[in-house]
Design a protein around this motif. Structure first.
Motif, PDB file in Angstrom:
ATOM      1  N   GLU A 512       0.831  -1.206   0.000  1.00  0.00           N
ATOM      2  CA  GLU A 512       0.000   0.000   0.000  1.00  0.00           C
ATOM      3  C   GLU A 512       0.866   1.257   0.000  1.00  0.00           C
ATOM      4  N   ARG A 513       1.901   1.257   0.826  1.00  0.00           N
ATOM      5  CA  ARG A 513       2.758   2.437   0.929  1.00  0.00           C
ATOM      6  C   ARG A 513       3.452   2.719  -0.404  1.00  0.00           C
ATOM      7  N   GLU A 514       3.989   1.677  -1.025  1.00  0.00           N
ATOM      8  CA  GLU A 514       4.661   1.862  -2.303  1.00  0.00           C
ATOM      9  C   GLU A 514       3.707   2.424  -3.354  1.00  0.00           C
ATOM     10  N   GLU A 515       2.463   1.940  -3.331  1.00  0.00           N
ATOM     11  CA  GLU A 515       1.494   2.408  -4.322  1.00  0.00           C
ATOM     12  C   GLU A 515       1.108   3.863  -4.067  1.00  0.00           C
ATOM     13  N   ILE A 516       0.988   4.226  -2.794  1.00  0.00           N
ATOM     14  CA  ILE A 516       0.645   5.615  -2.469  1.00  0.00           C
ATOM     15  C   ILE A 516       1.751   6.552  -2.948  1.00  0.00           C
ATOM     16  N   TYR A 517       3.013   6.163  -2.757  1.00  0.00           N
ATOM     17  CA  TYR A 517       4.118   6.984  -3.254  1.00  0.00           C
ATOM     18  C   TYR A 517       4.102   7.054  -4.780  1.00  0.00           C
ATOM     19  N   ARG A 518       3.750   5.943  -5.435  1.00  0.00           N
ATOM     20  CA  ARG A 518       3.705   5.952  -6.897  1.00  0.00           C
ATOM     21  C   ARG A 518       2.637   6.920  -7.396  1.00  0.00           C
ATOM     22  N   LEU A 519       1.486   6.917  -6.707  1.00  0.00           N
ATOM     23  CA  LEU A 519       0.420   7.837  -7.103  1.00  0.00           C
ATOM     24  C   LEU A 519       0.848   9.288  -6.926  1.00  0.00           C
ATOM     25  N   ARG A 520       1.560   9.582  -5.844  1.00  0.00           N
ATOM     26  CA  ARG A 520       2.029  10.950  -5.630  1.00  0.00           C
ATOM     27  C   ARG A 520       3.046  11.344  -6.693  1.00  0.00           C
ATOM     28  N   ASN A 521       3.973  10.426  -7.012  1.00  0.00           N
ATOM     29  CA  ASN A 521       4.994  10.736  -8.012  1.00  0.00           C
ATOM     30  C   ASN A 521       4.387  10.919  -9.397  1.00  0.00           C
ATOM     31  N   ALA A 522       3.259  10.239  -9.643  1.00  0.00           N
ATOM     32  CA  ALA A 522       2.564  10.391 -10.932  1.00  0.00           C
ATOM     33  C   ALA A 522       1.609  11.576 -10.927  1.00  0.00           C
ATOM     34  N   GLN A 524      -1.076  11.980  -9.320  1.00  0.00           N
ATOM     35  CA  GLN A 524      -2.480  11.611  -9.239  1.00  0.00           C
ATOM     36  C   GLN A 524      -3.073  11.960  -7.871  1.00  0.00           C
ATOM     37  N   ILE A 525      -2.225  12.133  -6.850  1.00  0.00           N
ATOM     38  CA  ILE A 525      -2.661  12.628  -5.547  1.00  0.00           C
ATOM     39  C   ILE A 525      -1.651  13.679  -5.094  1.00  0.00           C
ATOM     40  N   ASN A 526      -2.070  14.550  -4.173  1.00  0.00           N
ATOM     41  CA  ASN A 526      -1.141  15.564  -3.680  1.00  0.00           C
ATOM     42  C   ASN A 526      -0.479  15.100  -2.380  1.00  0.00           C
ATOM     43  N   ASP A 527       0.428  15.925  -1.870  1.00  0.00           N
ATOM     44  CA  ASP A 527       1.193  15.537  -0.691  1.00  0.00           C
ATOM     45  C   ASP A 527       0.327  15.441   0.557  1.00  0.00           C
ATOM     46  N   GLU A 528      -0.709  16.254   0.650  1.00  0.00           N
ATOM     47  CA  GLU A 528      -1.576  16.185   1.827  1.00  0.00           C
ATOM     48  C   GLU A 528      -2.299  14.847   1.893  1.00  0.00           C
ATOM     49  N   THR A 529      -2.792  14.395   0.761  1.00  0.00           N
ATOM     50  CA  THR A 529      -3.427  13.074   0.719  1.00  0.00           C
ATOM     51  C   THR A 529      -2.418  11.983   1.049  1.00  0.00           C
ATOM     52  N   LEU A 530      -1.203  12.119   0.520  1.00  0.00           N
ATOM     53  CA  LEU A 530      -0.148  11.154   0.815  1.00  0.00           C
ATOM     54  C   LEU A 530       0.085  11.043   2.322  1.00  0.00           C
ATOM     55  N   ARG A 531       0.237  12.187   2.997  1.00  0.00           N
ATOM     56  CA  ARG A 531       0.531  12.156   4.430  1.00  0.00           C
ATOM     57  C   ARG A 531      -0.618  11.549   5.234  1.00  0.00           C
ATOM     58  N   ARG A 532      -1.850  11.853   4.868  1.00  0.00           N
ATOM     59  CA  ARG A 532      -2.982  11.337   5.626  1.00  0.00           C
ATOM     60  C   ARG A 532      -3.107   9.833   5.491  1.00  0.00           C
ATOM     61  N   VAL A 533      -2.921   9.316   4.273  1.00  0.00           N
ATOM     62  CA  VAL A 533      -3.010   7.857   4.081  1.00  0.00           C
ATOM     63  C   VAL A 533      -1.823   7.158   4.733  1.00  0.00           C
ATOM     64  N   LEU A 534      -0.627   7.748   4.588  1.00  0.00           N
ATOM     65  CA  LEU A 534       0.563   7.135   5.192  1.00  0.00           C
ATOM     66  C   LEU A 534       0.467   7.088   6.703  1.00  0.00           C
ATOM     67  N   ALA A 535      -0.170   8.078   7.312  1.00  0.00           N
ATOM     68  CA  ALA A 535      -0.313   8.077   8.765  1.00  0.00           C
ATOM     69  C   ALA A 535      -1.084   6.848   9.230  1.00  0.00           C
TER      70      ALA A 535
END
Length: 551
Positions: A512-522, A524-535
């Motif tokens: 899940e974490r790897e995919e969330i980072y991939r979405l941010r790098n592409a 498709q999501i912003n950093d705020e969404t990244l931090r909330r899901v990663l938390a």
């Protein structure tokens, strides 16, 4: 600017020590690597010099480290092991002061007995954190480690009070046992009362602020970080033990469950103290390395006055006094266990075994550290009449040499002794943890079932199926924790299945974490969404791997 530059260099040296340990071909204790880095920084090529003020050193480093130790000290074990802890923290300190004092007075020419007692007090306190770093990957038995932690928490105060009296005797030439004993009791009990009172006050203040929704986690963690300094300074202003005050404040806040129910504050506080502990302990040993060239230079000048200028006397003093410390500690621990056996037989209880291996481990675990360095540097420069303090340069060198010698001896001897007696059976603490998880899971299941019964009639019919499915999913998380040892006849198979499930969950979370980072790098999501899901992912992973693995 010099202070800022020096602080940054020290911080870099501490961080570098952790990297170097992973690169070295042989396992090396972290304190030894940090001392080596500090010594290298003091070489002419770098020329870094830090004038260490003992009072500032005590105030900056010691209160938070002791507060963190007091916070982590298990209350149950501290109560159960109170007798051996007091015997080591008080009795062994006084025994060491006397034995080392007479020995130093004998082998170092021109050193008065009171000055010998002062060096004995300097060398009395131990450092439990240094023990953990030199024991290698083989952990010290938990019961023994709790005793060592309790000893290190309490013997700092008794050693420093003894040092105060020894220095007073050296300066004035007189010493009265009765007033000194009463003063010790007042100083120690006063420090404990100040720390306990401050802990209660802070806990009550936090409860009041939380009640009125003024519960910003970052602010509360910042306030918590100031508590050890407040305890130390307030106790010092009142003329009582600031060290015991910081310890008592940490143990009181832990006992009051100050951060119970506040997930964010608790996680931020734990992370903060872990980082401060790593940085401050590392800086202490880097500073010791930085002081070594100057300590050697002063000792070389001082030894000429007391030993005819022979430099080899310095090494002989360190070796001889280190051996006396080991012998003193071994004898005291043997006498303590022998007394405990007599007491158990008198009460008709099972007598503890006089294990030579356990006594040897306890003896080697008496590693010296930060308090010894600061206490040695706090020795006065002159006597009351203005004459130089006898052999001060030699005494400081001996203290630094004993710190190094105790680290080297423990790093060699402890892993060998621990491996030789490693118990292949199940760790009782691991069993206790499994039982606690099972009991907590039962409480969670009962709460879910009660919630289901209470709200069953009030739900819409369309939501009934959704609640049932959600409840089944939540219950599936807790079912594997229910008594994994006795869930079937093959307990090993059940535990293995539990570990496999744990690994599968970790694999899924990391994917899940790897995919969330991939979405941010592409994008498709912003950093705020990244931090909330990663938390959320990090919380679940932290719960699975546990605190030991996170360290």
């Amino acid at each position: 600017m010099d202070i800022v530059f020096t602080s940054l260099v020290l911080l870099f040296a501490v961080a570098l020590s952790g990297v170097l340990i992973g690169l070295l071909p042989l396992a090396a204790p972290k304190p030894m690597v940090q001392i080596a880095i500090g010594s290298a920084l003091a070489l002419p090529g770098f020329g870094l010099h830090v004038s260490l003020d003992p009072d500032l050193f005590f105030l900056l480093f010691i209160p938070p480290l002791l507060f963190a130790d007091g916070w982590r000290m298990p209350r149950r074990e501290f109560r159960r092991l109170g007798a051996p802890i007091v015997a080591l923290a008080l009795g062994l300190v006084l025994f060491t002061v006397v034995c080392v004092g007479y020995f130093v007075h004998w082998i170092i020419p021109g050193v008065p007995l009171s000055v010998g007692f002062a060096l004995g007090a300097v060398l009395s306190p131990t450092d439990a954190l240094a023990v953990s770093s030199v024991s290698g990957r083989t952990a010290i038995p938990r019961r023994l480690m709790h005793i060592l932690q309790g000893e290190a928490l309490m013997n700092d105060a008794s050693a420093l009070v003894a040092l105060r009296f020894a220095i007073a005797a050296a300066l004035t030439g007189s010493f009265a046992l009765g007033p000194a004993t009463m003063s010790f009791i007042l100083i120690a009990s006063g420090g404990l009362l100040v720390g306990i009172a401050l802990g209660w006050l802070f806990s009550g203040l936090r409860g009041y602020l939380t009640h009125w929704r003024a519960d910003d986690p970052a602010s509360h963690v910042a306030l918590l970080m100031l508590i050890p300094y407040a305890a130390y300074l307030l106790a010092d202003a009142l003329g009582v033990s600031g060290i015991l005050s910081a310890v008592a404040a940490g143990m009181t806040l832990n006992g009051l469950n100050t951060l119970k129910g506040e997930l964010t504050t608790r996680m931020q506080a734990n992370n903060l103290w872990s980082m401060l502990e790593f940085v401050f302990n590392g800086m202490v040993f880097v500073l010791l390395g930085l002081q070594m060239p100057h300590i050697v230079a002063r000792a070389t000048a001082s030894v000429a006055d007391i030993a005819g200028g022979e430099l080899w006397h310095l090494g002989w003093f360190v070796i001889a006094i280190t051996l006396v410390l080991l012998a003193t500690r071994y004898i005291w621990i043997w006498l303590m266990l022998w007394g405990m056996r007599l007491q158990a037989r008198w009460r008709g209880e099972p007598a503890p075994r006089l294990s030579t291996r356990v006594i040897a481990i306890s003896t080697l675990a008496g590693v010296r550290g930060a308090i010894t360095l600061a206490a040695a540097l706090s020795l006065p420069l002159t006597l009351a009449d203005g004459s130089p303090f006898p052999a001060r340069g030699v005494l400081v060198f001996v203290a630094a040499g004993v710190i190094l010698a105790s680290l080297v001896i423990a790093s060699i001897g402890l892993p060998a002794l621990l491996r030789a007696g490693r118990d292949p059976e199940d760790d009782p603490m691991e069993r206790e943890e499994r039982d606690a998880r099972a009991t907590a899971a039962q409480a969670a299941i009962r709460a879910l079932e009660a919630h289901e019964r209470t709200h069953a009639d009030s739900r819409e019919s369309s939501d009934a199926r959704l609640y049932a499915d959600a409840c089944a999913r939540v219950l599936s998380v807790y079912q594997p924790r229910l008594d994994p040892d006795n869930a079937s006849d093959d307990s090993a198979r059940v535990r293995r299945a539990f570990e496999i499930e744990k690994q599968l969950r970790l694999t899924a979370l990391r994917a899940e974490r790897e995919e969330i980072y991939r979405l941010r790098n592409a994008l498709q999501i912003n950093d705020e969404t990244l931090r909330r899901v990663l938390a959320d992912i990090d919380l679940l992973e932290a719960a699975l791997i546990g605190p030991t693995a996170r360290r």
